[in-house]
Scaffold this motif. Structure first.
Motif, PDB file in Angstrom:
ATOM      1  N   ARG A  97     -74.347 -55.436 -64.600  1.00  0.00           N
ATOM      2  CA  ARG A  97     -74.649 -55.427 -63.120  1.00  0.00           C
ATOM      3  C   ARG A  97     -75.926 -56.005 -62.977  1.00  0.00           C
ATOM      4  O   ARG A  97     -76.910 -55.496 -62.539  1.00  0.00           O
ATOM      5  CB  ARG A  97     -74.867 -53.686 -62.842  1.00  0.00           C
ATOM      6  N   GLY A 100     -75.909 -62.009 -61.913  1.00  0.00           N
ATOM      7  CA  GLY A 100     -74.919 -63.041 -62.380  1.00  0.00           C
ATOM      8  C   GLY A 100     -74.963 -64.069 -63.382  1.00  0.00           C
ATOM      9  O   GLY A 100     -74.146 -64.775 -63.773  1.00  0.00           O
TER      10      GLY A 100
ATOM     11  N   ASN B  31     -68.068 -62.427 -51.050  1.00  0.00           N
ATOM     12  CA  ASN B  31     -69.326 -62.369 -51.875  1.00  0.00           C
ATOM     13  C   ASN B  31     -68.782 -62.955 -53.266  1.00  0.00           C
ATOM     14  O   ASN B  31     -67.830 -62.500 -53.901  1.00  0.00           O
ATOM     15  CB  ASN B  31     -69.790 -60.746 -51.889  1.00  0.00           C
ATOM     16  N   TYR B  32     -69.773 -63.820 -53.810  1.00  0.00           N
ATOM     17  CA  TYR B  32     -69.826 -64.306 -55.143  1.00  0.00           C
ATOM     18  C   TYR B  32     -70.920 -65.088 -55.402  1.00  0.00           C
ATOM     19  O   TYR B  32     -72.031 -65.130 -54.383  1.00  0.00           O
ATOM     20  CB  TYR B  32     -68.610 -65.343 -54.863  1.00  0.00           C
ATOM     21  N   TYR B  33     -70.940 -65.661 -56.297  1.00  0.00           N
ATOM     22  CA  TYR B  33     -72.369 -66.468 -56.914  1.00  0.00           C
ATOM     23  C   TYR B  33     -71.818 -67.772 -57.254  1.00  0.00           C
ATOM     24  O   TYR B  33     -70.600 -68.023 -57.649  1.00  0.00           O
ATOM     25  CB  TYR B  33     -72.922 -65.796 -58.333  1.00  0.00           C
ATOM     26  N   GLU B  52     -76.608 -67.053 -54.420  1.00  0.00           N
ATOM     27  CA  GLU B  52     -75.756 -65.855 -53.808  1.00  0.00           C
ATOM     28  C   GLU B  52     -74.900 -66.262 -52.490  1.00  0.00           C
ATOM     29  O   GLU B  52     -75.837 -66.435 -51.527  1.00  0.00           O
ATOM     30  CB  GLU B  52     -76.655 -64.843 -53.732  1.00  0.00           C
ATOM     31  N   ASN B  96     -67.127 -64.502 -59.380  1.00  0.00           N
ATOM     32  CA  ASN B  96     -66.673 -63.503 -58.498  1.00  0.00           C
ATOM     33  C   ASN B  96     -67.449 -62.335 -59.014  1.00  0.00           C
ATOM     34  O   ASN B  96     -68.274 -62.261 -59.868  1.00  0.00           O
ATOM     35  CB  ASN B  96     -65.165 -63.428 -58.288  1.00  0.00           C
ATOM     36  N   LEU B  97     -67.273 -61.280 -58.169  1.00  0.00           N
ATOM     37  CA  LEU B  97     -68.188 -60.016 -58.533  1.00  0.00           C
ATOM     38  C   LEU B  97     -67.732 -59.303 -59.668  1.00  0.00           C
ATOM     39  O   LEU B  97     -68.146 -58.228 -59.890  1.00  0.00           O
ATOM     40  CB  LEU B  97     -68.115 -59.087 -57.149  1.00  0.00           C
ATOM     41  N   ASN B  99     -67.261 -60.657 -62.261  1.00  0.00           N
ATOM     42  CA  ASN B  99     -68.022 -61.466 -63.468  1.00  0.00           C
ATOM     43  C   ASN B  99     -66.917 -62.889 -64.188  1.00  0.00           C
ATOM     44  O   ASN B  99     -67.197 -63.221 -65.280  1.00  0.00           O
ATOM     45  CB  ASN B  99     -68.392 -60.884 -64.617  1.00  0.00           C
TER      46      ASN B  99
END
Lengths: 113, 113
Positions: A97, A100, B31-33, B52, B96-97, B99
């Motif tokens: 958590r 990233g 939403n993603y990194y 982000e 993505n969220l 991981n």
């Protein structure tokens, strides 16, 4: 503060053999991801472990398996090695958590003859 | 499935000049990194910069900055005042969220004296 460590550095195996690669995450991290990087290519996601369970898996056959220990370290096992399994295997650690970022180890170079 | 495309296999730049590496990605998520990683010949992957997706402001880290265009799904890396030590493979990565991280094929950057 030790970063991500991997062992061994290099490994040579023959087709059909089995191999185990090891990874210790960065201090404070709880998640370990494994990647396969063939020569001249980007890393390909194999799987990710958190709380000793496989949480995500990429497009790799069941010959690739893993394990995470209570101290968050991890192993990658590959059975019935093929010539095409020759690659650099990268381990990355992160916070499940977190923000990233994944921190990578130096990798294990596996050569299958 | 998310894909990451780096259309420049190789690039070169003169020392002290500026270079931009391109990256596009495909996703249906909001939403993603996004990341840029550097892999020198010594092979250890190093995080250069992260973004982000919910932040409109482009990330900067000293001489490194990004141009994040969410609608166009574009995430380019600009290196200012290039140094010889910037010579490396550069990988763009999407996470993505859950991981799940995907890498592009990489751009080999050479900084010439």
């Amino acid at each position: 503060d030790a970063g991500v460590t991997q062992s061994p550095t290099h490994l040579i195996k023959t087709r059909g053999q089995q191999v185990t690669l090891r990874c210790s995450p960065k201090s404070g991290h709880d998640t370990v991801s494994w990647y396969q990087q063939a020569l001249g290519q980007g890393p390909q996601f194999i799987f990710q472990y958190y709380e000793e369970e496989e949480r995500q898996r990429g497009n790799f056959p069941d010959r690739f398996s893993g394990h995470q220990f209570p101290n968050y370290s991890s192993e990658l096992n590959v059975n019935a090695l093929l010539l095409g399994d020759s690659a650099l295997y990268l381990c990355a650690s992160s916070l499940f958590r977190g923000r990233g970022e994944q921190f990578f180890g130096p990798g294990t170079r596996l050569t299958v003859l | 499935a998310q894909t990451v495309t780096q259309s420049q296999p190789e690039m070169s730049v003169q020392e002290a000049e500026t270079v931009t590496l391109s990256c596009t990605y495909d996703t249906s998520e909001n939403n993603y990194y996004l990341f840029w990683y550097k892999q020198p010949p010594s092979r250890q992957m190093i995080l250069v910069i992260r973004q982000e997706a919910y932040k409109q402001q482009n990330a900067t880290e000293n001489r490194f900055s990004v141009n994040f265009q969410k609608a166009a799904k574009s995430f380019s890396l600009k290196i200012s005042d290039s140094q010889l030590g910037d010579t490396a493979m550069y990988f763009c990565a999407f996470m993505n969220l859950n991981n799940d991280m995907r890498f592009g094929a990489g751009t080999r950057l050479t900084v010439k004296p």
